[in-house]
Each structure stands twice: as C-alpha cells, then as structure tokens.
Design an enzyme around this catalytic site. Sequence first.
Site, PDB file in Angstrom:
ATOM      1  N   GLY A   1       0.536  -4.898   0.915  1.00  0.00           N
ATOM      2  CA  GLY A   1      -0.674  -4.941   0.081  1.00  0.00           C
ATOM      3  C   GLY A   1      -0.446  -5.644  -1.253  1.00  0.00           C
ATOM      4  O   GLY A   1      -1.386  -6.197  -1.833  1.00  0.00           O
TER       5      GLY A   1
ATOM      6  N   GLU B   1      -0.855  -9.177  -0.487  1.00  0.00           N
ATOM      7  CA  GLU B   1      -2.277  -9.391  -0.184  1.00  0.00           C
ATOM      8  C   GLU B   1      -3.100  -9.455  -1.477  1.00  0.00           C
ATOM      9  O   GLU B   1      -4.043 -10.235  -1.588  1.00  0.00           O
ATOM     10  CB  GLU B   1      -2.772  -8.274   0.745  1.00  0.00           C
ATOM     11  CG  GLU B   1      -2.137  -8.384   2.131  1.00  0.00           C
ATOM     12  CD  GLU B   1      -2.357  -7.145   2.988  1.00  0.00           C
ATOM     13  OE1 GLU B   1      -1.943  -6.042   2.575  1.00  0.00           O
ATOM     14  OE2 GLU B   1      -2.952  -7.267   4.067  1.00  0.00           O
TER      15      GLU B   1
ATOM     16  N   GLU C   1       4.636  -5.005   7.333  1.00  0.00           N
ATOM     17  CA  GLU C   1       3.911  -3.893   7.968  1.00  0.00           C
ATOM     18  C   GLU C   1       4.372  -3.607   9.385  1.00  0.00           C
ATOM     19  O   GLU C   1       4.409  -2.449   9.813  1.00  0.00           O
ATOM     20  CB  GLU C   1       2.396  -4.173   7.971  1.00  0.00           C
ATOM     21  CG  GLU C   1       1.732  -4.000   6.614  1.00  0.00           C
ATOM     22  CD  GLU C   1       1.757  -5.262   5.757  1.00  0.00           C
ATOM     23  OE1 GLU C   1       2.524  -6.197   6.090  1.00  0.00           O
ATOM     24  OE2 GLU C   1       1.021  -5.312   4.766  1.00  0.00           O
TER      25      GLU C   1
ATOM     26  N   ALA D   1       0.858  -1.179   0.000  1.00  0.00           N
ATOM     27  CA  ALA D   1       0.000   0.000   0.000  1.00  0.00           C
ATOM     28  C   ALA D   1       0.900   1.237   0.000  1.00  0.00           C
ATOM     29  O   ALA D   1       2.055   1.172   0.447  1.00  0.00           O
ATOM     30  CB  ALA D   1      -0.897  -0.023   1.227  1.00  0.00           C
TER      31      ALA D   1
HETATM   32  N1  CAA Z   1       4.572   3.092  -0.853  1.00  0.00           N
HETATM   33  C1  CAA Z   1       4.961   4.228  -1.452  1.00  0.00           C
HETATM   34  N2  CAA Z   1       6.065   4.328  -2.196  1.00  0.00           N
HETATM   35  C2  CAA Z   1       6.823   3.227  -2.347  1.00  0.00           C
HETATM   36  C3  CAA Z   1       6.487   1.997  -1.750  1.00  0.00           C
HETATM   37  C4  CAA Z   1       5.286   1.954  -0.977  1.00  0.00           C
HETATM   38  N3  CAA Z   1       4.854   0.826  -0.392  1.00  0.00           N
HETATM   39  N4  CAA Z   1       7.433   1.089  -2.064  1.00  0.00           N
HETATM   40  C5  CAA Z   1       8.344   1.721  -2.844  1.00  0.00           C
HETATM   41  N5  CAA Z   1       7.964   3.018  -3.020  1.00  0.00           N
HETATM   42  C6  CAA Z   1       8.657   4.056  -3.800  1.00  0.00           C
HETATM   43  C7  CAA Z   1       9.883   4.556  -3.063  1.00  0.00           C
HETATM   44  O1  CAA Z   1       9.545   5.531  -2.109  1.00  0.00           O
HETATM   45  C8  CAA Z   1      10.712   5.116  -4.207  1.00  0.00           C
HETATM   46  O2  CAA Z   1      10.176   6.363  -4.554  1.00  0.00           O
HETATM   47  P1  CAA Z   1      11.190   7.593  -4.933  1.00  0.00           P
HETATM   48  O3  CAA Z   1      11.917   7.103  -6.170  1.00  0.00           O
HETATM   49  O4  CAA Z   1      10.266   8.737  -5.188  1.00  0.00           O
HETATM   50  O5  CAA Z   1      12.097   7.753  -3.765  1.00  0.00           O
HETATM   51  C9  CAA Z   1      10.394   4.159  -5.342  1.00  0.00           C
HETATM   52  O6  CAA Z   1       9.163   3.502  -4.989  1.00  0.00           O
HETATM   53  C10 CAA Z   1      11.449   3.088  -5.525  1.00  0.00           C
HETATM   54  O7  CAA Z   1      11.643   2.462  -4.283  1.00  0.00           O
HETATM   55  P2  CAA Z   1      13.077   2.311  -3.580  1.00  0.00           P
HETATM   56  O8  CAA Z   1      13.966   3.443  -3.976  1.00  0.00           O
HETATM   57  O9  CAA Z   1      12.848   2.090  -2.114  1.00  0.00           O
HETATM   58  O10 CAA Z   1      13.594   0.963  -4.287  1.00  0.00           O
HETATM   59  P3  CAA Z   1      14.604  -0.111  -3.697  1.00  0.00           P
HETATM   60  O11 CAA Z   1      14.917  -1.031  -4.819  1.00  0.00           O
HETATM   61  O12 CAA Z   1      15.723   0.541  -2.977  1.00  0.00           O
HETATM   62  O13 CAA Z   1      13.758  -0.915  -2.585  1.00  0.00           O
HETATM   63  C11 CAA Z   1      11.827  -2.060  -1.697  1.00  0.00           C
HETATM   64  C12 CAA Z   1      12.657  -1.689  -2.953  1.00  0.00           C
HETATM   65  C13 CAA Z   1      12.623  -3.002  -0.793  1.00  0.00           C
HETATM   66  C14 CAA Z   1      10.574  -2.765  -2.195  1.00  0.00           C
HETATM   67  C15 CAA Z   1      11.478  -0.769  -0.924  1.00  0.00           C
HETATM   68  O14 CAA Z   1      10.911   0.164  -1.833  1.00  0.00           O
HETATM   69  C16 CAA Z   1      10.488  -0.972   0.195  1.00  0.00           C
HETATM   70  O15 CAA Z   1      10.846  -1.463   1.247  1.00  0.00           O
HETATM   71  N6  CAA Z   1       9.201  -0.571  -0.010  1.00  0.00           N
HETATM   72  C17 CAA Z   1       8.193  -0.607   1.004  1.00  0.00           C
HETATM   73  C18 CAA Z   1       7.710  -2.025   1.311  1.00  0.00           C
HETATM   74  C19 CAA Z   1       6.674  -2.017   2.402  1.00  0.00           C
HETATM   75  O16 CAA Z   1       6.917  -1.693   3.537  1.00  0.00           O
HETATM   76  N7  CAA Z   1       5.426  -2.406   2.037  1.00  0.00           N
HETATM   77  C20 CAA Z   1       4.319  -2.472   2.948  1.00  0.00           C
HETATM   78  C21 CAA Z   1       3.499  -1.230   2.858  1.00  0.00           C
HETATM   79  S1  CAA Z   1       2.287  -1.128   4.131  1.00  0.00           S
HETATM   80  C22 CAA Z   1       0.963  -2.014   3.551  1.00  0.00           C
HETATM   81  O17 CAA Z   1       0.992  -2.595   2.483  1.00  0.00           O
HETATM   82  C23 CAA Z   1      -0.211  -2.019   4.465  1.00  0.00           C
HETATM   83  C24 CAA Z   1      -1.377  -2.836   4.050  1.00  0.00           C
HETATM   84  O18 CAA Z   1      -1.384  -4.046   4.125  1.00  0.00           O
HETATM   85  C25 CAA Z   1      -2.597  -2.186   3.619  1.00  0.00           C
END
Ligand code: CAA
Length: 260
Positions: free
Chosen positions: A111, A114, A134, A66
Amino acid sequence: MADENPVGLSLEQGIAILTLQREKQLNALNRELLLSLSQHLETLAALPELRVVVLQGAGRAFAAGADIGQMQNLSAVEATAFAKLGQQVFRQLELLPQPTLALIQGYALGGGLELAMACDIRMAAEGTRFGQPEVSLGVIPGFGGTQRLPRLVGRGNALRWLLSGELLEAQQALAIGLVTDVVAPAELLDRGRALAEKLAQLAPQALASVKRAVDLGSGAPLEQGLNLEAALFGLCFATVDQQEGMTAFLAKRKPVFSGK
Ligand code: CAA
C-alpha cells in the site's frame, strides 16, 4: 492504542506537506491513517492558495504497506471494503488539480508503493526499497497496485514484480520508470522542496489541465484524447495566465502567474 495524528499537515506559501507519522509501524496504512489522509485532502481541496502537495513518511520508511495486523482477521466483505477505502482515498489524492510529489525513503511497499503511485511525481532517496510483496502474504495488492503499476512501467515489468513479490532497489525503480529521480538521502527534502517551489510558480490552471488531459486521456482512444487535449488547450486561452506567460516571453521577462 490509536495514533493521535497519523498524518501531519503543514502549509507554507502554497505548498502543503503531508507527513505519514506512524513511525514505529513504518507508517503502515491502517483505517485511521487513511481516514486522516482523506480529511486532510478535503481541507486542502478547499484552499484557493494551494499550489503543490508533497507527501512524505516520517522515520525509517515512506510506508511499509497496509497494516497487516489490522487486515489479518478481516472477512472477505470487510477486506473488499478496506480495499475500496484505500482506493477511494488514493483516487481523491490523484484527482487533486494541483501537482503532487511523493518523497520516498526507506521502504515503499504494498500500500505504501500504491500511495506513491497515486502521486504525480516520485522522487526517491538512494537505498529505498520498493515492491508489491502482497503475494508473499497470500493476497494481492488492494489499493490500486495491479492497475497503476502496469500503467506506469508496462505490463512486463509490472508482472515481474507483482508476481515475484521481490523488492526493487532505487536504481531498478529508476530504470523502469517507477521513480523519476534518485537522490542522496540527505538531499531528498531539499530537492523535493526545490521542485515543489518551482511548480508553485507555474500557472495553476495549466498544471491542472495537464493532469486532467493525462488522467482522462490515458484510458481513452487516441482520437478522444487528442480532442480532449485540444479543448483543454483552448480553455487555457480564457485565462489571464496565458496572456501573462506569452506576454512575458515576448517581453523577455519572467512571468508572474496569478492563478486567474
Ligand atoms: N503492517 C503492520 N505493521 C508493520 C508493517 C505492515 N505492513 N510493516 C512493518 N510493520 C511493523 C512491524 O511489525 C514492526 O512492529 P513491532 O516493532 O511492533 O514488531 C515495526 O513495523 C518495524 O518493522 P520490522 O521490525 O519488521 O522492521 P525491519 O527493518 O526488520 O523490516 C520491512 C522492515 C522489510 C519493511 C518489514 O517490516 C516488512 O516486510 N513489512 C511488511 C511489508 C509488506 O508485506 N507490505 C505489504 C502489506 S499488504 C498490503 O499493502 C496490501 C494492500 O495493497 C492493500
């Protein structure tokens, strides 16, 4: 800036391909993307020629979760509504009578995982990383992860990954049954298409009944589930495709199913 088309849709020979296309954000699921997905699912549900739905992510990820930026400042009430939106759209996907196939590459996190879990079949590229991270953001999954993960992989495996927030490699996901196929990244689309084409040739009402029996039966007492199965089995005998399937078998020819 709003994405113009957060989800793409193509339809060819009864096979719909839905593509998440917020590439720069690794297909992070924001409200707009969820609404777009929901709209496409509504369109698809009304198409009599639809046989199979394939879901994939453009770029480096299936979906990285998400949208954290969009969630950061939500109130408790708004966050509940956001969770419900995601849950409703994923349930809409899950309740399609046609088989759904997730083709997963890069990341399927939060998400994103999911969403994949709301599909019937999960095929992944080698190198994909999965997880429900999360807890490392101070929250819990909100789009069904605490409910579908244990149903898919059992309580012990689910809690191992839900509580630690650690990521799984594709082979670990395969070992616990989170995905059923792991293929070379370059082969993912072809292998997915081949499976989709195979499913598209089968009797649609039989496939819909399998889904219904599994969906309604999995939360029901065994007796109730068995009764449901018998009723759905009986209903197959009201279809032209049952006659075609059994006649073709006995005549040693390939069946041609009409969907009737
Ligand atoms: N939400 C918003 N933006 C996201 C995102 C997310 N879940 N995942 C990645 N992005 C964005 C990053 O912010 C980045 O944006 P910018 O270029 O503007 O900085 C872009 O996508 C590329 O990401 P990274 O630079 O971080 O890429 P990476 O290769 O270094 O890392 C990754 C990849 C390990 C997937 C890392 O992006 C990451 O950890 N993402 C978040 C994963 C996460 O925590 N997901 C759970 C979300 S909470 C949820 O989903 C709740 C629910 O159940 C409803």
